[in-house]
Design a protein around this motif. Structure first.
Motif, PDB file in Angstrom:
ATOM      1  N   ARG A   1      46.571  45.965  38.852  1.00 15.84           N
ATOM      2  CA  ARG A   1      47.810  45.785  38.076  1.00 15.84           C
ATOM      3  C   ARG A   1      47.430  45.275  36.690  1.00 15.84           C
ATOM      4  O   ARG A   1      46.956  44.147  36.555  1.00 15.84           O
TER       5      ARG A   1
ATOM      6  N   ASP B   1      49.499  50.575  36.338  1.00 12.83           N
ATOM      7  CA  ASP B   1      48.543  50.580  37.436  1.00 12.83           C
ATOM      8  C   ASP B   1      47.337  51.420  37.041  1.00 12.83           C
ATOM      9  O   ASP B   1      47.484  52.530  36.514  1.00 12.83           O
TER      10      ASP B   1
ATOM     11  N   VAL C   1      38.579  37.701  39.242  1.00 15.99           N
ATOM     12  CA  VAL C   1      39.754  37.465  40.073  1.00 15.99           C
ATOM     13  C   VAL C   1      40.689  36.564  39.260  1.00 15.99           C
ATOM     14  O   VAL C   1      40.788  35.368  39.473  1.00 15.99           O
ATOM     15  N   ASN C   2      41.280  37.188  38.265  1.00 21.09           N
ATOM     16  CA  ASN C   2      42.300  36.596  37.404  1.00 21.09           C
ATOM     17  C   ASN C   2      43.346  37.666  37.184  1.00 21.09           C
ATOM     18  O   ASN C   2      43.044  38.862  37.242  1.00 21.09           O
ATOM     19  N   ASP C   3      44.582  37.249  36.875  1.00 24.81           N
ATOM     20  CA  ASP C   3      45.634  38.230  36.622  1.00 24.81           C
ATOM     21  C   ASP C   3      45.485  38.839  35.232  1.00 24.81           C
ATOM     22  O   ASP C   3      44.704  38.378  34.405  1.00 24.81           O
TER      23      ASP C   3
ATOM     24  N   ASP D   1      41.422  41.615  38.588  1.00 24.32           N
ATOM     25  CA  ASP D   1      41.496  41.775  40.040  1.00 24.32           C
ATOM     26  C   ASP D   1      42.284  40.584  40.583  1.00 24.32           C
ATOM     27  O   ASP D   1      41.773  39.758  41.325  1.00 24.32           O
ATOM     28  N   GLY D   2      43.534  40.503  40.159  1.00 23.05           N
ATOM     29  CA  GLY D   2      44.370  39.345  40.437  1.00 23.05           C
ATOM     30  C   GLY D   2      44.470  38.953  41.898  1.00 23.05           C
ATOM     31  O   GLY D   2      44.489  37.769  42.232  1.00 23.05           O
ATOM     32  N   SER D   3      44.527  39.915  42.785  1.00 21.95           N
ATOM     33  CA  SER D   3      44.636  39.616  44.217  1.00 21.95           C
ATOM     34  C   SER D   3      43.268  39.500  44.880  1.00 21.95           C
ATOM     35  O   SER D   3      43.187  39.132  46.054  1.00 21.95           O
ATOM     36  N   GLY D   4      42.209  39.840  44.161  1.00 24.89           N
ATOM     37  CA  GLY D   4      40.859  39.779  44.719  1.00 24.89           C
ATOM     38  C   GLY D   4      40.530  40.899  45.680  1.00 24.89           C
ATOM     39  O   GLY D   4      39.509  40.862  46.366  1.00 24.89           O
ATOM     40  N   GLU D   5      41.367  41.931  45.724  1.00 22.85           N
ATOM     41  CA  GLU D   5      41.172  43.014  46.696  1.00 22.85           C
ATOM     42  C   GLU D   5      39.863  43.776  46.464  1.00 22.85           C
ATOM     43  O   GLU D   5      39.104  44.019  47.399  1.00 22.85           O
TER      44      GLU D   5
ATOM     45  N   ARG E   1      36.936  41.451  47.272  1.00 22.16           N
ATOM     46  CA  ARG E   1      36.780  41.300  48.721  1.00 22.16           C
ATOM     47  C   ARG E   1      36.099  42.521  49.319  1.00 22.16           C
ATOM     48  O   ARG E   1      35.182  42.408  50.130  1.00 22.16           O
TER      49      ARG E   1
ATOM     50  N   ARG F   1      37.493  33.416  44.287  1.00 19.66           N
ATOM     51  CA  ARG F   1      36.966  33.998  43.050  1.00 19.66           C
ATOM     52  C   ARG F   1      35.833  34.962  43.366  1.00 19.66           C
ATOM     53  O   ARG F   1      35.382  35.076  44.490  1.00 19.66           O
TER      54      ARG F   1
END
Length: 182
Positions: free
Chosen positions: A13, A31, A84-86, A107-111, A114, A130
């Motif tokens: 996002r 997106d 891993v930040n918005d 990668d705000g959600s860390g998906e 991960r 993170r």
């Protein structure tokens, strides 16, 4: 990730400037997928624990930004910085750093993090989940080379930096070019 591995397909996002919106915040959601970033290109991807943090802001990101021409000379089309930040944070960090060459990926959600096995807890620093620090050379969505800092674990007492540095990645590219020429 092992060389030859395909990057996971994820939707990021992002917020992009759209002057047609007017007002003090002319940005809209857009997106972007893994394929949007990596398909048909040879790229450097580097990930770090957080925007605005000392090592990331002083060494790693500026090193990739300043070395962009050297990376291009080795066939790199784009350099991406993932955290891993918005998108709001990543855009402000890019602005504060005066980025012209490196593009940020939120990668705000860390998906994504991960799914590449690099999501770690940094509760000891008050960060939460993170990314572990790493870099990769990616060709058309597949890992060509992987540079992971040692000691991957939750709540690591230090922040190792060296294996994923711009200099290390450039050294690999130069050696790879020498091997291809031989």
């Amino acid at each position: 990730m092992l060389p030859g591995s395909k990057l996971p397909s994820v939707t990021f996002r992002t917020r992009v400037r759209d002057d047609s919106l007017g007002g003090p915040n002319p940005f809209r959601w857009q997106d972007m997928t893994t394929e949007d970033y990596f398909a048909g290109k040879r790229c450097v991807l580097f990930a770090l624990p957080g925007a605005f943090t000392p090592t990331c802001s002083t060494y790693q990101l500026p090193g990739f930004e300043k070395g962009f021409a050297d990376f291009q000379a080795h066939g790199i089309d784009a350099i991406y910085c993932l955290s891993v930040n918005d998108s709001f944070v990543m855009n402000q960090w890019a602005k504060a750093q005066g980025l012209e060459n490196v593009q940020v990926i939120p990668d705000g959600s860390g998906e994504f993090t991960r799914r590449v096995g690099m999501l770690v807890r940094k509760d000891n620093l008050g960060f939460g989940l993170r990314s572990w620090r790493y870099a990769a050379i990616v060709k058309d969505g597949r890992v060509e080379a992987w540079f992971e800092e040692p000691g991957l674990c939750d709540n690591h007492g230090e922040d190792p930096y060296g294996v994923s540095s711009p200099d290390t990645v450039l050294e690999w590219l130069a050696a790879d070019a020498q091997g291809a020429a031989a």
